[in-house]
Design an enzyme around this catalytic site. Structure first.
Site, PDB file in Angstrom:
ATOM      1  N   THR A  54       6.655   1.748   2.682  1.00  0.00           N
ATOM      2  CA  THR A  54       8.064   2.132   2.504  1.00  0.00           C
ATOM      3  C   THR A  54       8.150   3.501   1.830  1.00  0.00           C
ATOM      4  OG1 THR A  54       8.588  -0.198   2.238  1.00  0.00           O
ATOM      5  CG2 THR A  54      10.289   1.349   1.600  1.00  0.00           C
ATOM      6  N   PHE A  55       7.289   3.713   0.846  1.00  0.00           N
ATOM      7  CA  PHE A  55       7.261   5.002   0.145  1.00  0.00           C
ATOM      8  C   PHE A  55       6.988   6.129   1.146  1.00  0.00           C
ATOM      9  CE2 PHE A  55       5.237   8.368  -2.257  1.00  0.00           C
ATOM     10  CZ  PHE A  55       5.998   8.437  -3.418  1.00  0.00           C
ATOM     11  N   ASP A  72      13.345  -2.833   1.622  1.00  0.00           N
ATOM     12  CA  ASP A  72      12.699  -1.607   2.093  1.00  0.00           C
ATOM     13  C   ASP A  72      13.724  -0.629   2.683  1.00  0.00           C
ATOM     14  OD1 ASP A  72      10.331  -2.640   1.280  1.00  0.00           O
ATOM     15  OD2 ASP A  72       9.522  -3.037   3.268  1.00  0.00           O
ATOM     16  N   LYS A  85      13.394  -1.628  10.064  1.00  0.00           N
ATOM     17  CA  LYS A  85      12.470  -2.639   9.537  1.00  0.00           C
ATOM     18  C   LYS A  85      12.700  -3.876  10.389  1.00  0.00           C
ATOM     19  CE  LYS A  85       9.858  -4.622   6.219  1.00  0.00           C
ATOM     20  NZ  LYS A  85       8.601  -4.184   5.628  1.00  0.00           N
ATOM     21  N   CYS A 134       0.838  -1.212   0.000  1.00  0.00           N
ATOM     22  CA  CYS A 134       0.000   0.000   0.000  1.00  0.00           C
ATOM     23  C   CYS A 134       0.874   1.264   0.000  1.00  0.00           C
ATOM     24  CB  CYS A 134      -0.935   0.009   1.214  1.00  0.00           C
ATOM     25  SG  CYS A 134      -0.034   0.101   2.752  1.00  0.00           S
ATOM     26  N   GLY A 135       2.180   1.095   0.226  1.00  0.00           N
ATOM     27  CA  GLY A 135       3.075   2.253   0.161  1.00  0.00           C
ATOM     28  C   GLY A 135       3.730   2.606   1.495  1.00  0.00           C
ATOM     29  N   ASN A 193      -2.542   7.188   0.456  1.00  0.00           N
ATOM     30  CA  ASN A 193      -1.477   7.185  -0.542  1.00  0.00           C
ATOM     31  C   ASN A 193      -1.957   6.610  -1.876  1.00  0.00           C
ATOM     32  OD1 ASN A 193       1.169   7.215  -1.646  1.00  0.00           O
ATOM     33  ND2 ASN A 193       1.419   5.065  -1.069  1.00  0.00           N
ATOM     34  N   GLU A 194      -1.805   7.420  -2.916  1.00  0.00           N
ATOM     35  CA  GLU A 194      -2.205   6.962  -4.257  1.00  0.00           C
ATOM     36  C   GLU A 194      -1.041   6.148  -4.840  1.00  0.00           C
ATOM     37  OE1 GLU A 194      -3.054  10.198  -6.890  1.00  0.00           O
ATOM     38  OE2 GLU A 194      -3.959   8.899  -8.402  1.00  0.00           O
TER      39      GLU A 194
END
Ligand code: ATP
Ligand code: DNN
Ligand code: MG
Length: 276
Positions: A65-66, A98, A86, A62-63, A222-223
């Site tokens: 790490t981003f 990650d 992590k 789903c994001g 988050n997109e």
């Protein structure tokens, strides 16, 4: 919540006590878990430690790490000494993908190795931590994770910990990530997708956080893949209507990723600092 209790059971502690009476070894686990949680709280208090945030998500991919990378960049931009951890990385035994992504964005090449404070456990197969550990014939020691978090935090002002998958992913065969995070008294920041499917996943996750009394730092939408803006906006609205929670920020799909923090994440990082 202690081991053997059903995490989804609305009876909570009653369920723990009943299972402890039926399974004496679970009584020992219950005691251990209470002592572990208590000691962790004491240690963090004594050392005047700053903020720890557990970045969880509504699902894998789903994001997290981003978002964690951009949060690290944003805190760094705000002059805060920030670090990333992590606990259990799965999919590569030699390093955490990650952690590499976060370090790369931070412009660092000293990627942490398996067994380091930043990446205590790395396992080969891309699966849930409990299974990935078993496949590599390893045991995830919760006390090792606790110690790694405390030791790393001593060097930092903000520590961002990334989970694996969603909140109810088992970290060992007996303990769910959410149970361990609660025991450690670490607040959760929930990352949710923007698109179709997020309403159910996000409301379920927020509901769990509330029912189980986990500390909560906020929601980030988050997109992670291009999404119809009408759907994104309505998802936000409906999640807010049913949970009462409006997101700390919403992140749009970025077709190119560089090492400057997104403006909306800087705003979120400021909010997190102000309320800590
Ligand atoms: N806002 C965004 N814009 C563009 N790409 C994104 C965005 N958010 C996530 N992605 C991409 O989506 C994919 C999944 O994201 P990410 O690896 O952060 O998920 P995750 O929740 O950390 O997954 P895991 O459970 O495996 O740790 C990655 O390729 C990432 O670069
Ligand atoms: C391999 C993957 N990318 C994550 N690191 C682990 C996700 C575990 C999900 C378990 C589950 O919910 O079924
Ligand atoms: Mg990740």
């Amino acid at each position: 919540m202690p081991i053997l209790a059903n995490p989804l059971c609305c009876q909570g502690w009653k369920c723990c006590i009943v299972s402890a009476l039926h399974f004496p070894h679970s009584l020992a686990n219950l005691a251990k878990s209470i002592i572990r949680g208590f000691r962790f709280k004491e240690q963090t208090k004594e050392k005047g430690i700053g903020m720890i945030i557990f970045v969880s998500g509504t699902d894998t991919d789903c994001g997290k790490t981003f978002v964690a990378s951009h949060l690290c960049l944003a805190f760094k931009r705000l002059g805060v000494k920030v670090g990333y951890q992590k606990w259990v990385s799965t999919g590569n035994k030699d390093f955490s993908d990650d952690a590499r992504m976060v370090y790369r964005l931070l412009g660092r090449e000293d990627f942490p190795l398996p067994g380091s404070l930043e990446t205590p456990y790395c396992f080969s197969i891309p699966a849930s931590p409990h299974l990935a550990a078993e496949k590599d014939q390893a045991i995830i020691e919760l006390d090792t994770l606790k110690k790694a978090t405390l030791d790393l935090k001593k060097q930092l002002e903000v520590l961002i910990i990334e989970g694996a998958g969603g909140l109810l992913v088992p970290i060992t065969r007996d303990v769910l990530l959410a149970q361990f995070v609660k025991e450690m008294d670490i607040p959760v920041l929930l990352v949710a997708r923007a698109g179709v499917g997020t309403i159910n996943h996000t409301l379920l996750s927020l509901n769990y956080i509330k029912q189980e009394g986990l500390k909560f730092k906020g929601l980030i939408m988050n997109e992670q893949e291009p999404t119809d803006p009408k759907i994104f906006m309505d998802n936000l609205k409906i999640i807010e209507q049913f949970s009462g929670i409006s997101p700390l920020c919403k992140i749009h799909f970025s077709s190119s990723i560089d090492n400057s923090p997104l403006d909306e994440v800087i705003v979120a990082a400021r909010k997190l600092l102000n309320e800590s």
